[in-house]
Design an enzyme around this catalytic site. Structure first.
Site, PDB file in Angstrom:
ATOM      1  N   ASP A   8      -3.349  -3.695 -14.508  1.00  0.00           N
ATOM      2  CA  ASP A   8      -3.672  -4.301 -13.604  1.00  0.00           C
ATOM      3  C   ASP A   8      -5.024  -4.269 -13.083  1.00  0.00           C
ATOM      4  O   ASP A   8      -5.696  -3.236 -13.498  1.00  0.00           O
ATOM      5  CB  ASP A   8      -2.553  -3.958 -12.422  1.00  0.00           C
ATOM      6  CG  ASP A   8      -2.851  -4.681 -10.919  1.00  0.00           C
ATOM      7  OD1 ASP A   8      -2.819  -5.946 -10.974  1.00  0.00           O
ATOM      8  OD2 ASP A   8      -2.894  -3.889 -10.106  1.00  0.00           O
ATOM      9  N   ASP A  10      -6.499  -5.365  -9.326  1.00  0.00           N
ATOM     10  CA  ASP A  10      -6.522  -4.924  -8.109  1.00  0.00           C
ATOM     11  C   ASP A  10      -5.761  -3.771  -7.731  1.00  0.00           C
ATOM     12  O   ASP A  10      -4.595  -3.774  -7.949  1.00  0.00           O
ATOM     13  CB  ASP A  10      -6.250  -5.921  -6.695  1.00  0.00           C
ATOM     14  CG  ASP A  10      -7.254  -7.204  -6.995  1.00  0.00           C
ATOM     15  OD1 ASP A  10      -8.501  -6.950  -6.716  1.00  0.00           O
ATOM     16  OD2 ASP A  10      -7.106  -8.398  -7.476  1.00  0.00           O
ATOM     17  N   LYS A 152       4.299 -11.242 -15.466  1.00  0.00           N
ATOM     18  CA  LYS A 152       3.295 -10.440 -16.130  1.00  0.00           C
ATOM     19  C   LYS A 152       4.089  -9.715 -17.240  1.00  0.00           C
ATOM     20  O   LYS A 152       3.495  -9.478 -18.527  1.00  0.00           O
ATOM     21  CB  LYS A 152       2.727  -9.135 -15.499  1.00  0.00           C
ATOM     22  CG  LYS A 152       1.712  -9.388 -14.654  1.00  0.00           C
ATOM     23  CD  LYS A 152       1.071  -8.354 -13.911  1.00  0.00           C
ATOM     24  CE  LYS A 152       0.037  -8.732 -12.670  1.00  0.00           C
ATOM     25  NZ  LYS A 152      -0.589  -7.461 -12.305  1.00  0.00           N
ATOM     26  N   ASP A 175      -0.169  -1.143  -9.768  1.00  0.00           N
ATOM     27  CA  ASP A 175       0.306  -0.710  -8.215  1.00  0.00           C
ATOM     28  C   ASP A 175       1.184  -1.598  -7.340  1.00  0.00           C
ATOM     29  O   ASP A 175       1.324  -1.449  -6.174  1.00  0.00           O
ATOM     30  CB  ASP A 175      -1.007  -0.565  -7.392  1.00  0.00           C
ATOM     31  CG  ASP A 175      -1.689  -1.993  -7.216  1.00  0.00           C
ATOM     32  OD1 ASP A 175      -1.611  -2.898  -7.781  1.00  0.00           O
ATOM     33  OD2 ASP A 175      -2.032  -2.129  -5.739  1.00  0.00           O
ATOM     34  N   ASP A 179       3.834  -5.834 -10.978  1.00  0.00           N
ATOM     35  CA  ASP A 179       3.638  -5.129 -12.248  1.00  0.00           C
ATOM     36  C   ASP A 179       5.051  -4.485 -12.666  1.00  0.00           C
ATOM     37  O   ASP A 179       4.984  -3.839 -13.826  1.00  0.00           O
ATOM     38  CB  ASP A 179       2.660  -3.732 -11.980  1.00  0.00           C
ATOM     39  CG  ASP A 179       1.297  -4.132 -11.575  1.00  0.00           C
ATOM     40  OD1 ASP A 179       0.798  -5.025 -12.413  1.00  0.00           O
ATOM     41  OD2 ASP A 179       0.886  -3.641 -10.406  1.00  0.00           O
TER      42      ASP A 179
END
Length: 227
Positions: A8, A10, A152, A175, A179
């Site tokens: 990831d 951000d 994702k 995070d 995810d």
């Protein structure tokens, strides 16, 4: 041999203030395995980061709506339904919350992102009324209105197949709620300390350090393990 990575951006490769951590440019260019940048951001952002890292532009953007691997781009999400939801949200008085800025959604192909200042209750009500083809995902940085058929994790499966690598060979670090699907597909998953509840629950390990501090620690441990 170090494992392939699904990272990831951000909250994972950044500082607490949202800036790309400089250690990204120290640790990732020489990582001797595929590195997939998997993000909720629009397609140009991870492509640019991969370019500046000097790595192959292997990316999952817009929460799986756009996947690029081996110089081929696949648009997997359907933009029509998310945009219709956002239009209905606006008709009921909702505001995307970005003010005069148009860069957040200007290059999005499959979803629409709204500021966390937007009326979440109204947004979810409108999305629910549209049926099961659209969902709202809170990444901690924006509300993403997207097709339910993309994620994702599904993007990672597509990338892994194109690369000829089993998905369970990947190590995923993230995070956020978006995810969780990546964690389910990868063989090993880590949530950094700033992760939200969904990511923390889904990860194999929750590391003690937040943001890039946590990611850098995981990468160091992976190198030691394979030395």
């Amino acid at each position: 041999m170090v494992p392939p990575l699904a990272l990831d951006i951000d909250g994972t490769l950044t500082t607490a203030s949202g800036r790309i951590d400089a250690r990204v440019f120290e640790l990732l260019p020489e990582w001797d395995a595929p590195v997939v940048l998997a993000t909720g951001k629009a397609f140009p952002y991870p492509v640019a980061l991969a370019h500046f890292l000097g790595r192959a532009e292997t990316v999952i953007a817009e929460n799986g709506g756009v996947v690029h691997v081996d110089d081929e781009t696949a648009v997997l999400g359907d933009s029509a339904a998310p945009r219709a939801v956002v239009e209905a949200f606006r008709e009921r008085g909702g505001d995307l919350g970005w003010g005069g800025r148009d860069t957040v959604n200007r290059w999005r192909e499959t979803e629409v992102a709204l500021s966390l200042d937007a009326d979440e209750a109204l947004l979810r009500e409108v999305a629910a009324a549209a049926g099961g083809d659209v969902e709202v995902v809170d990444t901690g940085y924006a509300f993403h209105v997207k097709s339910t058929g993309v994620s994702k994790g599904r993007g990672l499966e597509r990338v892994a197949e194109a690369l000829g690598v089993e998905p369970d060979k990947f190590v995923a670090i993230g995070d956020s709620e978006n995810d969780v699907s990546t964690f389910a597909v990868a063989g090993e998953s880590y949530a950094v300390a700033n992760a939200d509840a969904a990511a923390r629950e889904a990860a194999d390990v929750v590391v003690e350090e937040p943001y890039m501090d946590g990611t850098a620690g995981v990468l160091a441990d992976l190198r030691k393990r394979t030395a």
